[in-house]
Design a protein around this motif. Structure first.
Motif, short mmCIF file in Angstrom:
data_model
loop_
_atom_site.label_atom_id
_atom_site.label_comp_id
_atom_site.label_asym_id
_atom_site.label_seq_id
_atom_site.Cartn_x
_atom_site.Cartn_y
_atom_site.Cartn_z
N GLY A 125 42.60 20.63 -9.37
CA GLY A 125 41.88 20.22 -8.19
C GLY A 125 41.19 18.87 -8.22
N ARG A 126 41.48 18.06 -9.23
CA ARG A 126 40.75 16.78 -9.32
C ARG A 126 40.98 15.90 -8.09
NH1 ARG A 126 44.08 12.56 -12.21
NH2 ARG A 126 46.20 13.36 -12.24
N ASN A 127 42.18 15.93 -7.52
CA ASN A 127 42.46 15.10 -6.35
C ASN A 127 41.99 15.74 -5.05
OD1 ASN A 127 43.79 12.90 -7.79
ND2 ASN A 127 45.40 14.40 -8.21
N GLY A 128 42.18 17.05 -4.94
CA GLY A 128 41.71 17.75 -3.75
C GLY A 128 40.19 17.69 -3.63
N VAL A 129 39.50 17.85 -4.73
CA VAL A 129 38.03 17.78 -4.72
C VAL A 129 37.57 16.37 -4.35
CG1 VAL A 129 35.96 17.88 -6.17
CG2 VAL A 129 37.66 19.73 -6.27
N PHE A 130 38.26 15.36 -4.87
CA PHE A 130 37.92 13.98 -4.50
C PHE A 130 38.06 13.78 -2.99
CE2 PHE A 130 39.62 9.70 -3.56
CZ PHE A 130 38.49 8.96 -3.85
N ALA A 131 39.15 14.28 -2.43
CA ALA A 131 39.35 14.15 -0.98
C ALA A 131 38.22 14.85 -0.22
CB ALA A 131 40.71 14.74 -0.58
N ALA A 132 37.82 16.02 -0.68
CA ALA A 132 36.73 16.74 -0.03
C ALA A 132 35.43 15.95 -0.11
CB ALA A 132 36.56 18.12 -0.68
N GLN A 133 35.20 15.27 -1.22
CA GLN A 133 34.00 14.45 -1.36
C GLN A 133 33.96 13.30 -0.35
OE1 GLN A 133 34.50 14.03 -5.88
NE2 GLN A 133 32.28 14.01 -5.68
N LEU A 134 35.14 12.85 0.07
CA LEU A 134 35.22 11.79 1.08
C LEU A 134 35.08 12.32 2.50
CD1 LEU A 134 38.12 9.53 -0.27
CD2 LEU A 134 35.66 9.21 -0.55
N GLY A 135 35.09 13.64 2.65
CA GLY A 135 34.94 14.23 3.98
C GLY A 135 36.20 14.83 4.56
N TRP A 136 37.29 14.85 3.79
CA TRP A 136 38.52 15.47 4.27
C TRP A 136 38.40 16.99 4.24
CZ3 TRP A 136 43.01 12.86 5.83
CH2 TRP A 136 42.98 11.48 5.66
N LYS A 137 39.07 17.66 5.17
CA LYS A 137 39.23 19.10 5.13
C LYS A 137 40.49 19.39 4.31
CE LYS A 137 39.71 23.27 7.95
NZ LYS A 137 39.88 23.82 9.32
N VAL A 138 40.31 19.97 3.14
CA VAL A 138 41.37 20.02 2.13
C VAL A 138 41.99 21.41 2.03
CG1 VAL A 138 41.92 19.66 -0.32
CG2 VAL A 138 40.17 18.23 0.80
N THR A 139 43.32 21.45 2.03
CA THR A 139 44.08 22.65 1.67
C THR A 139 44.93 22.30 0.46
OG1 THR A 139 44.18 23.41 3.97
CG2 THR A 139 45.75 24.38 2.42
N SER A 140 44.63 22.93 -0.66
CA SER A 140 45.40 22.71 -1.90
C SER A 140 46.25 23.95 -2.18
CB SER A 140 44.45 22.49 -3.09
OG SER A 140 43.67 21.32 -2.92
N PHE A 141 47.36 23.72 -2.87
CA PHE A 141 48.08 24.88 -3.40
C PHE A 141 48.75 24.55 -4.71
CE2 PHE A 141 51.52 23.12 -0.71
CZ PHE A 141 52.61 23.19 -1.56
N ASP A 142 49.00 25.61 -5.48
CA ASP A 142 49.63 25.48 -6.79
C ASP A 142 50.13 26.87 -7.19
OD1 ASP A 142 49.40 23.13 -9.11
OD2 ASP A 142 49.72 25.12 -9.93
N LEU A 143 50.98 26.91 -8.20
CA LEU A 143 51.48 28.18 -8.71
C LEU A 143 50.44 28.94 -9.53
CD1 LEU A 143 54.97 27.04 -10.06
CD2 LEU A 143 54.58 28.51 -8.09
N SER A 144 49.43 28.25 -10.03
CA SER A 144 48.58 28.75 -11.09
C SER A 144 47.23 29.29 -10.62
CB SER A 144 48.33 27.63 -12.11
OG SER A 144 47.33 27.98 -13.04
N GLU A 145 46.96 30.56 -10.94
CA GLU A 145 45.63 31.12 -10.68
C GLU A 145 44.57 30.43 -11.54
OE1 GLU A 145 48.59 34.47 -9.89
OE2 GLU A 145 48.25 33.05 -11.54
N GLU A 146 44.96 30.05 -12.77
CA GLU A 146 44.02 29.35 -13.64
C GLU A 146 43.65 27.99 -13.04
OE1 GLU A 146 42.53 30.51 -16.21
OE2 GLU A 146 43.71 32.29 -16.75
N GLY A 147 44.62 27.33 -12.45
CA GLY A 147 44.35 26.07 -11.78
C GLY A 147 43.40 26.26 -10.61
N GLN A 148 43.63 27.31 -9.83
CA GLN A 148 42.75 27.61 -8.70
C GLN A 148 41.32 27.82 -9.17
OE1 GLN A 148 42.73 31.61 -7.14
NE2 GLN A 148 42.82 30.86 -5.02
N SER A 149 41.15 28.60 -10.22
CA SER A 149 39.82 28.89 -10.74
C SER A 149 39.09 27.61 -11.16
CB SER A 149 39.93 29.85 -11.93
OG SER A 149 38.66 30.09 -12.50
N LYS A 150 39.83 26.72 -11.85
CA LYS A 150 39.23 25.46 -12.31
C LYS A 150 38.90 24.55 -11.11
CE LYS A 150 39.73 24.08 -16.43
NZ LYS A 150 41.00 24.07 -17.16
#
Length: 206
Positions: free
Chosen positions: A44-69
């Motif tokens: 989520g390093r890029n999705g979180v950065f986008a959210a910090q700028l004010g974007w409404k973010v939808t991220s996805f990935d195969l990994s539950e561990e990635g989601q948790s982090k």
């Protein structure tokens, strides 16, 4: 594949660090905020950065561990994002939902990547932006010299400018380049590599 990424992301340390990709960090602030889709967003390093700028973010990935982090990082940065665990083949959004898509090291199987790009295209609004950085086909030479730089070992998962031009032919090209760069992203992207960089604006349908 899911197990591989869960293994990579299960450690407390962030595999690719907590700071955004430099190309993404440079370009995303140039555009008006809106809705953004982040495929293969990992921890989520890029999705979180986008959210910090004010974007409404939808991220996805195969990994539950990635989601948790990613959700952990979002809490640390006092932002929120929607994070879906799933395969792009199974995901469905309404057409023309997003104002931007961030494709940062989103390497798909060689026999699927163009189809996946076409699917992503349908979810982007006319005038919407693609921000893309991923390893080029030339990158294999760099991995052989220094495996720490990371990236797929299958040339069919890597990209060329010609492939990107074909996959995103309905876009106004703002930038399309193959570049040698020095990566310093966590412990899995370290060293010199070759990447394709693309900024495209979706043309209005005729």
């Amino acid at each position: 594949m899911k197990q591989i990424w869960n293994e990579r992301y299960k450690d407390q340390e962030f595999a690719y660090g907590k700071t955004p990709n430099l190309f993404f960090k440079e370009w995303l602030p140039k555009f008006e905020t809106g809705t953004i889709l982040m495929p293969a967003d990992g921890e989520g390093r890029n999705g979180v950065f986008a959210a910090q700028l004010g974007w409404k973010v939808t991220s996805f990935d195969l990994s539950e561990e990635g989601q948790s982090k990613a959700l952990q990082l979002a809490r640390e940065r006092y932002v929120s994002l929607e994070y879906i665990v799933g395969d792009l083949e199974q995901l469905a959004f309404k057409e023309e939902t997003f104002d931007a898509i961030g494709l940062i090291y989103a390497h798909f199987p060689g026999n699927q990547k163009s189809a996946f790009h076409r699917k992503l295209h349908t979810w982007l609004k006319p005038g919407g932006i693609i921000i893309f950085e991923a390893f080029s086909k030339q990158h294999l030479q760099y991995v052989k010299s220094d495996p720490r730089v990371g990236g797929p070992k299958d040339i069919h998962q890597l990209y060329s400018k010609e492939e990107i031009s074909a996959d995103f032919k309905h876009y106004e090209t703002v930038l399309l380049a193959e570049e040698e760069i020095l990566l310093n992203e966590g412990k899995f992207h370290i060293g010199k590599g070759s990447v394709i960089r693309f900024i495209g604006k979706k043309k209005a349908s005729r």
